[in-house]
Design a protein around this motif. Structure first.
Motif, short mmCIF file in Angstrom:
data_model
loop_
_atom_site.label_atom_id
_atom_site.label_comp_id
_atom_site.label_asym_id
_atom_site.label_seq_id
_atom_site.Cartn_x
_atom_site.Cartn_y
_atom_site.Cartn_z
N ILE B 397 0.85 -1.20 0.00
CA ILE B 397 0.00 0.00 0.00
C ILE B 397 0.88 1.25 0.00
O ILE B 397 0.68 2.17 -0.80
N THR B 398 1.87 1.26 0.87
CA THR B 398 2.73 2.44 0.94
C THR B 398 3.42 2.68 -0.40
O THR B 398 3.50 3.82 -0.88
N SER B 399 3.90 1.61 -0.99
CA SER B 399 4.58 1.77 -2.27
C SER B 399 3.66 2.37 -3.31
O SER B 399 4.02 3.32 -4.01
N ALA B 400 2.44 1.85 -3.38
CA ALA B 400 1.49 2.37 -4.37
C ALA B 400 1.15 3.82 -4.06
O ALA B 400 1.03 4.65 -4.97
N VAL B 401 1.00 4.14 -2.77
CA VAL B 401 0.63 5.51 -2.41
C VAL B 401 1.75 6.48 -2.80
O VAL B 401 1.48 7.54 -3.38
N VAL B 402 3.00 6.11 -2.51
CA VAL B 402 4.10 7.03 -2.83
C VAL B 402 4.21 7.22 -4.35
O VAL B 402 4.38 8.34 -4.83
N GLN B 403 4.05 6.15 -5.09
CA GLN B 403 4.09 6.30 -6.55
C GLN B 403 2.96 7.18 -7.05
O GLN B 403 3.14 8.02 -7.93
N THR B 404 1.78 6.96 -6.46
CA THR B 404 0.63 7.77 -6.86
C THR B 404 0.86 9.24 -6.53
O THR B 404 0.53 10.13 -7.32
N MET B 405 1.45 9.48 -5.36
CA MET B 405 1.70 10.87 -4.96
C MET B 405 2.69 11.53 -5.91
O MET B 405 2.54 12.69 -6.28
N ARG B 406 3.69 10.77 -6.30
CA ARG B 406 4.67 11.33 -7.24
C ARG B 406 3.97 11.74 -8.53
O ARG B 406 4.16 12.85 -9.02
N ASP B 407 3.13 10.87 -9.03
CA ASP B 407 2.43 11.18 -10.28
C ASP B 407 1.49 12.36 -10.10
O ASP B 407 1.32 13.19 -10.99
N LEU B 408 0.88 12.43 -8.91
CA LEU B 408 -0.08 13.49 -8.66
C LEU B 408 0.61 14.84 -8.57
O LEU B 408 0.16 15.84 -9.14
N VAL B 409 1.75 14.87 -7.88
CA VAL B 409 2.48 16.12 -7.70
C VAL B 409 2.97 16.65 -9.04
O VAL B 409 2.98 17.85 -9.29
N TRP B 410 3.33 15.74 -9.91
CA TRP B 410 3.81 16.14 -11.22
C TRP B 410 2.72 16.89 -11.98
O TRP B 410 2.99 17.81 -12.74
N VAL B 411 1.49 16.50 -11.74
CA VAL B 411 0.39 17.13 -12.45
C VAL B 411 -0.19 18.30 -11.67
O VAL B 411 -0.56 19.32 -12.23
N CYS B 412 -0.29 18.16 -10.36
CA CYS B 412 -0.88 19.20 -9.53
C CYS B 412 0.17 19.68 -8.53
O CYS B 412 0.24 19.15 -7.42
N GLY B 435 8.58 1.74 -5.53
CA GLY B 435 8.17 2.65 -4.48
C GLY B 435 9.33 3.49 -4.00
O GLY B 435 9.20 4.70 -3.77
N ARG B 436 10.50 2.87 -3.85
CA ARG B 436 11.64 3.63 -3.35
C ARG B 436 12.10 4.65 -4.37
O ARG B 436 12.50 5.77 -4.01
N GLN B 437 12.02 4.30 -5.64
CA GLN B 437 12.37 5.29 -6.66
C GLN B 437 11.46 6.50 -6.59
O GLN B 437 11.91 7.64 -6.70
N ALA B 438 10.18 6.22 -6.39
CA ALA B 438 9.23 7.33 -6.32
C ALA B 438 9.56 8.23 -5.13
O ALA B 438 9.55 9.46 -5.22
N LEU B 439 9.88 7.59 -4.00
CA LEU B 439 10.21 8.37 -2.81
C LEU B 439 11.44 9.23 -3.06
O LEU B 439 11.49 10.42 -2.73
N LEU B 440 12.46 8.62 -3.69
CA LEU B 440 13.69 9.37 -3.95
C LEU B 440 13.42 10.56 -4.87
O LEU B 440 13.93 11.65 -4.65
N TRP B 441 12.60 10.33 -5.86
CA TRP B 441 12.31 11.43 -6.79
C TRP B 441 11.67 12.59 -6.04
O TRP B 441 12.05 13.75 -6.19
N LEU B 442 10.71 12.26 -5.18
CA LEU B 442 10.02 13.30 -4.43
C LEU B 442 11.00 14.03 -3.52
O LEU B 442 10.98 15.26 -3.39
#
Lengths: 483, 817
Positions: B397-412, B435-442
């Motif tokens: 769940i955490t992994s999916a949420v972080v990836q989703t947040m990354r995608d969301l921030v990119w747009v909004c 998930g870790r890649q998404a976290l690092l990007w953020l």
């Protein structure tokens, strides 16, 4: 509308319009080849194993209905634990192929039952009940035992990959010519009747097929001419955590199974106050309303508007006469309500106190009720206090849920259960993982829309003893209660 | 058991088959044959019994015959010589008084698939076409198709083709449909059976007699017909209207296909047809058969591309049942995301939230990403749910949420504050590389706002030796370098260690080279590094989920009712997350001095159309917006006309000059390459314009030429001391339909140089509004001429406005094309 010069278009480019079925095969869930029929000789029989490899290698998130191998497409459905597969080389209509496979399996089960009934009634009347019970359930065993019949049927149904006909009239024709000559072949099957009977006794537990299975009692006095009219409804309900009904859909159908040699016309009378759509209201009683309704093309509706009577000439076998839907507006309260209390106790255990109320009329009862309650990840063990001994509950670790089984649940009563779960490292956030509760059940002798069959008349009046059965049942398609 | 010792089985069967005692006993003989067939269908090779089976063929027992034929047809190609022996029996059967026997013989004769037998088969087939019994004619008609495919090179017998055409009038509907099928195969080279007006009308009149399967076939073949007049077309359509709402999904789908192919030039009719099939499609979605549900869902997705509002009121029908398989649930969620609107968003999110804790991880993850996509329009509600899910501390769940947040921030980008707060502490739960890649990007992009970012990175860097994922290592390098730019003191040491490790010890060339690149870049100085690494943080143009313009039906009509939509699953989910920022990490940002040029000028070469148009109005965007547009005070059409004409009169007096310069008034003309804009619907144009606070006053209907739109807006420029605070801009978009048509409205348009496209802010100087244009490709597509009039004059504001307008037009055309 204004005239447009663009209307006269050049003919579209010729596409390869060949859309036919190349092969049909039936596999057991273990991958045994049960039936293999090649219609066009376009691909070898090795594709059967390729298909099985592919379907078992699926990880779960891939949509498995259509799979491809080179330029061959596998379309499959699962019925009765079997894989029913059609292969096609061109881009065929998925609606047609899936509907074909589904009707093929229905066709087969009807055909098996009719065929066996006819022959059995000739020789072993006593066994009719058992064999009849065999109807409607299609298993690996039944396919294996009747493979010759299935090959014959496939031969009639599909020629060169084109669906010829699947109507029960042809089926009847097919059975008339075959019944006598296939008698010895059935006797061959009946030589292991003990096994056969035992099989069906076991399969009686399967609750979902109860509606499709004839009643067995008082069937001794001749099973030759019978007609069954089943009203089957499936309900999909979502109830919010505050107890508000958020969604309620009912899909229903009237299904006629006819095993009557000489029936020219049948009249089915529905409730007088039956209405379709929102605006219409009929009669003075409580309206029985559906949103949308469609009929089999053989049904004549000339008396429908005035008296709600369906007229049809039933052909041998099974057909769906009418389908209807109702959305968001149930005439009565939803059958089950849940009052949950979920908390953590001092010892770090999760306590779930569930009160389940059945709001059916007091004379009715739900059977085979099963409540599935998702629990937090990492739950180890369950201790339970149930209100009566016939209920049971079990923690399913694989599906991360508690299954609470209630064999019979009379209307107007309330049951309660206390579950204590041992969850190491339980946090307050884990409470989010509890719920929603899913209920599966069966409501015999009841329709949630209130649709009833007023009468069932056959003409000409049947000479011999004939039996007419009208049965009602409601299944839960998906009944979800949020916590 | 047939699996064990299949040779023994075959030997035993052969002995039984040739036993005269068994042969004389009808019942035993048939049972033995039954055993052979059983062995055959279980995969045992029983081809060795061929000659025995040929003998068994000569019998009066029809069941035995059928069984033997099943065997013979399977193995005939292996034994062509022996098969000759069967032909005699078969030919004799073709004379049998029982039509059942005749059709059986004829069918199996053609099913043997032996080219050598063709000469024996032709005569009975010809006779079969004229047989009294319909069941024989059915078989005979298809028999010709089989025969033709056996010898595809042979001449087509014109007599047979004529006979088949005449059999289209056969009283039996199955014979008629089979004729169509056979002709379709035999005349494949010529494009299939000829569908002319009499045949079409004949088929349509007899459609009712066919069963559902025949109807589908006829409807499919009729797709090739082109009605001669509009009246005929509407006659056909009204005849077919009842089939459109057929309870049989296959008939409904075939009819809709036919509708769509008959009236591609009448979009209104096609759209009405889509509305009609809504009921049957929804019913198919609730079918007992899961496979049918899935098929219907996939086709609903197609329909929604052209008619986004089609299912809006029925969103509850797409709630997942708890026992449904994951592949259906995922499709349903994809549909639900499309259906979201202001009324149902609360219900929908509530429902999706329930799926996030599903026991199936795939379902849970798709539910989370569905919430993320809804978040592009309803960010607050969705972020609340997403942050709530993080508290569960579950890996997937955490992994999916972080990836989703990354995608969301990119747009909004306005979501970034909440996301930064939520990120704290996630790293403990994250296990998978995605998930870790998404976290690092953020962390890299918003590192200055996450207080614990350096500590999180330190943990990653300490564990880099045991890190298996290449992607994580690459992302870690970028993130650490980025963080170093904004928080040098805390990061310097660990960056050094990381670079040292990657350059000296890392074996993977990609990581090694990237580390070397950063190392050398840092040598060039902080400013240079900043220029390279601090790319764009967002792309809001991707964000519009609601009000997306509808696709024309022709885009998908050809794949309707084929297997195509069912196989697209994986592709579509990928395009769903196209907002993913991974690929743009190294995008250079062209404008370095942001305060001087308008931020609208940052239209990059790499990203053609969409840009930060909405950023300009979005106050929460982290890039300061010097120019803002507003709609108030509103301008009445009369007033607009007066102003427009007054300025035009002035303009005419002054002579034909491109740019009008005057004390308080300026006029400007531009050409914008945007081919599809004149074809988009007025609603979507208006919606898009209003998104950036431009009011459209009047427009001509789409597809008409010349196509015009009048619009206006007020600009406000905040940080300008000497310019007036507010100006009014009036605008006209004009498309004449020709690529470079010069004159219109009595104004002389600049004959632009070969190429011109998007204006680059740096190159256009403030005083010379000549609009030095550069572009990538030669303008062959239609262009839209933009005439702008501003009062009072403010060059920068005008330029900014033009940039916004250009962006909107590009976004529109990229969506509609």
């Amino acid at each position: 509308m204004e005239k447009r010069s663009g209307l006269l278009l050049p003919p579209p480019p010729v596409q390869s319009l060949s859309r036919m079925i190349s092969q049909v095969f039936i596999l057991s869930s273990k991958g045994d080849h049960l039936i293999y029929k090649d219609f066009r000789g376009e691909a070898g029989s090795d594709v059967v194993s390729i298909f099985y490899e592919k379907v078992t290698a699926l990880t779960g998130d891939q949509p498995p209905v259509v799979m491809s191998h080179k330029d061959l497409h596998f379309v499959h459905v699962r019925q009765g634990g079997l894989y029913w597969v059609a292969t096609t080389t061109a881009d065929s209509s998925p609606f047609t192929i899936i509907e074909f496979l589904n009707s093929l399996s229905v066709c087969l089960s009807v055909c098996l039952s009719v065929c066996l009934c006819v022959c059995v009634s000739l020789c072993v009347l006593r066994l009719t009940a058992l064999v009849k019970d065999y109807c409607g359930c299609l298993s690996e065993k039944s396919v294996q035992m009747n493979f010759a019949l299935i090959y014959e049927l496939l031969d009639e149904v599909v020629d060169y990959g084109y669906i010829q006909t699947m109507s029960s009239d042809v089926l009847k024709n097919f059975i008339q010519t075959e019944a006598v000559s296939s008698r010895p072949f059935s006797l061959f099957d009946l030589s292991n009747v003990g096994l056969f009977g035992a099989e069906t006794q076991q399969s009686k537990v399967a609750p979902s097929s109860a509606a499709t299975r004839p009643i067995q009692s008082s069937r001794e006095q001749g099973g030759k001419s019978e007609i069954f009219v089943d009203v089957i409804e499936r309900m999909t309900v979502v109830i919010g955590s505050n107890g508000v009904l958020m969604k309620a859909d009912v899909e229903g159908e009237i299904r006629v199974k006819c095993y009557m040699p000489s029936c020219s016309e049948m009249r089915i009378g529905l409730n007088e106050e039956f209405s379709i759509g929102k605006s219409q209201l009929r009669g003075y009683g409580a309206a029985v309303r559906v949103d949308e309704c469609s009929f089999h093309q053989a049904v004549r509706l000339d008396e429908f508007d005035s008296h709600r009577i369906l007229r049809l000439c039933p052909s041998q076998g099974e057909q769906t006469v009418m389908q209807y839907q109702l959305s968001d507006d149930l005439p009565s309260a939803p059958p089950f309500r849940l009052f949950p209390t979920v908390e953590r106790d001092s010892g770090g255990r999760l306590l779930m106190y569930l009160k389940l109320r059945c709001d059916l009329p007091p004379k009715s009862a739900a059977i085979n009720v099963c409540a599935t309650i998702p629990v937090p990840k990492g739950s180890v063990s369950l201790s339970q206090e149930l209100s009566s001994p016939d209920q049971s509950a079990e923690l399913k670790l694989q599906s991360r849920a508690v299954d609470w089984q209630i064999p019979r649940f009379p209307g107007g009563t309330q049951l309660s259960a206390l579950f204590k779960l041992e969850v190491p490292g339980l946090s307050s956030a884990s409470m989010l993982e509890v719920g929603p509760v899913a209920l599966s059940f069966e409501l015999p002798k009841l329709t949630v829309t209130g649709l009833q069959i007023r009468f069932l008349r056959l003409s000409p009046v049947q000479p011999g003893p004939s039996q007419r059965w009208v049965r009602y049942v409601t299944h839960s398609d998906s009944y979800t209660i949020r916590i | 058991m047939p699996y064990l010792g299949s040779e023994d089985t075959v030997r035993e069967l052969r002995r039984a088959l040739s036993n005269p005692n068994i042969q004389s006993d009808q019942l035993r003989y048939r049972n033995t044959i039954l055993k052979v067939i059983r062995a055959m269908s279980q995969g045992v090779d029983v081809s060795g019994l061929f000659s025995e089976m040929v003998k068994a063929c000569a019998t009066v027992d029809i069941v035995q015959k059928k069984l033997v034929y099943v065997f013979l047809c399977s193995y005939a190609t292996l034994n062509p010589e022996l098969s000759l022996l069967v032909i005699n029996t078969l030919r004799k059967d073709c004379q049998d008084p029982n039509p059942m026997v005749r059709s059986l013989a004829l069918r199996n004769m053609t099913n043997l698939r032996l080219p050598s037998l063709v000469e024996y088969v032709e005569q009975p087939l010809t006779a079969g076409l004229r047989d009294r019994a319909a069941c024989v004619r059915r078989v005979a008609v298809l028999g010709w198709a089989k025969l033709h495919n056996l010898q595809p090179s042979s001449e087509i017998d014109a007599a047979v083709v004529n006979e088949l055409y005449s059999l289209l009038r056969d009283p039996d509907p199955v014979v008629m449909v089979n004729c169509l099928r056979a002709l379709e195969e035999i005349l494949k080279e010529e494009g299939g059976v000829a569908i002319n007006k009499p045949i079409t009308h004949h088929l349509l009149n007899r459609l009712k007699e066919c069963d559902v399967w025949g109807q589908c076939e006829v409807l499919r073949i009729l797709q090739r017909y082109r009605p001669q007049s509009e009246d005929e077309l509407f006659d056909i359509l009204s005849l077919l209207d009842a089939s459109l709402v057929s309870p049989h999904p296959q008939v409904m789908a075939a009819t809709l296909s036919l509708f769509l192919s008959l009236c591609p030039s009448l979009p209104a009719v096609s759209l009405a047809a889509l509305e009609r099939v809504r009921g049957p499609l929804l019913a198919a979605c609730g079918s007992v058969s899961r496979e049918m549900r899935y098929t219907a869902l996939c086709h609903i997705q197609l329909l929604l591309r052209s008619l986004p509002g089609l299912m809006g009121a029925h969103y509850k029908r797409f709630f997942c049942g708890y026992a449904e398989p994951a592949y259906i649930k995922q499709r349903k969620m994809q549909v639900l995301v499309e259906l979201v609107n202001d009324e149902n968003v609360a219900m929908l999110l509530d429902e999706l939230k329930g799926y996030c804790t599903d026991v199936n991880t795939d379902t849970a993850q798709s539910a989370i990403s569905a919430i993320g996509r809804i978040g592009r329009s309803y960010s607050d509600r969705c972020l609340e749910i997403l942050t709530g899910l993080l508290a569960l501390k579950q890996e997937h769940i955490t992994s999916a949420v972080v990836q989703t947040m990354r995608d969301l921030v990119w747009v909004c980008p306005q979501c970034s504050d909440t996301v930064c707060l939520a990120l704290e502490g996630c790293e403990e739960t994250l296990q998978d590389s995605q998930g870790r890649q998404a976290l690092l990007w953020l962390l890299g992009v918003y590192g200055e706002r996450v207080s614990s970012a350096p500590y999180t990175l330190e943990v990653f860097i300490d564990g880099v030796r045991s890190e298996a994922s290449l992607g994580v290592k690459m992302e870690l390098l970028t993130t650490t370098t980025r963080l170093f730019l904004c928080r040098p003191a805390e990061t310097q040491d660990m960056l050094g260690r990381l670079l040292h490790y990657c350059i000296e010890e890392e074996t993977d060339m990609c990581v090694h080279d990237q580390a070397l690149l950063y190392y050398r870049l840092l040598h060039c100085g902080i400013e240079e590094t900043r220029k390279v690494l601090q790319g764009r943080r967002s792309d809001p143009s991707l964000g519009v989920l609601i009000g997306r313009p509808a696709e024309p039906i022709s885009q998908w009509a050809c794949s309707f009712n084929t297997l195509q939509p069912l196989r697209q699953g994986a592709i579509e989910t990928e395009s769903a997350s196209r907002g993913s920022p991974q690929h743009v990490t190294f995008d250079p940002k062209p404008n370095t001095d942001l305060s001087d040029t308008l931020n609208c000028s940052q239209v990059e070469r790499v990203h053609s159309g969409p840009d930060s148009a909405s950023q300009c109005t979005d106050s929460s965007a982290d890039v300061a917006a010097p120019l803002s547009l507003s709609l108030s005070p509103a301008l009445s059409p009369e007033e607009f006309e007066r102003l427009w004409l007054r300025q035009q009169a002035l303009h005419a007096e002054q002579g034909a000059d491109k740019v009008e310069q005057e004390e308080d008034y300026v006029s400007l003309e531009e050409q914008v390459q945007s081919s599809a804009v004149p074809h988009c619907s007025p609603q979507s144009l208006q919606a898009a314009m209003q998104l950036v606070n431009i009011q459209t006053l009047a427009f001509t209907p789409p597809h008409t030429l010349p196509w015009r739109v009048y619009l206006y807006t007020h600009t406000q420029r905040a940080q300008s001391g000497n310019t007036p605070h507010s100006t009014l801009i009036l605008g006209e978009l004009l498309c004449t339909g020709e690529a470079k048509k010069g004159v219109c409205d009595g104004e002389v348009v600049v004959e632009d140089r070969e190429e011109e496209q998007v204006k680059e802010g740096e190159e256009a100087t403030a005083d010379g509004l000549s609009g030095e244009e550069t572009a990538r490709k030669a303008g062959e597509a239609e262009r839209v001429k933009v005439t702008l009039k501003q009062q009072p004059r403010d060059d920068k504001a005008l330029k900014g406005f033009l940039s916004i307008l250009t962006t909107v037009l590009h976004t529109l055309s990229s969506d509609t094309s």
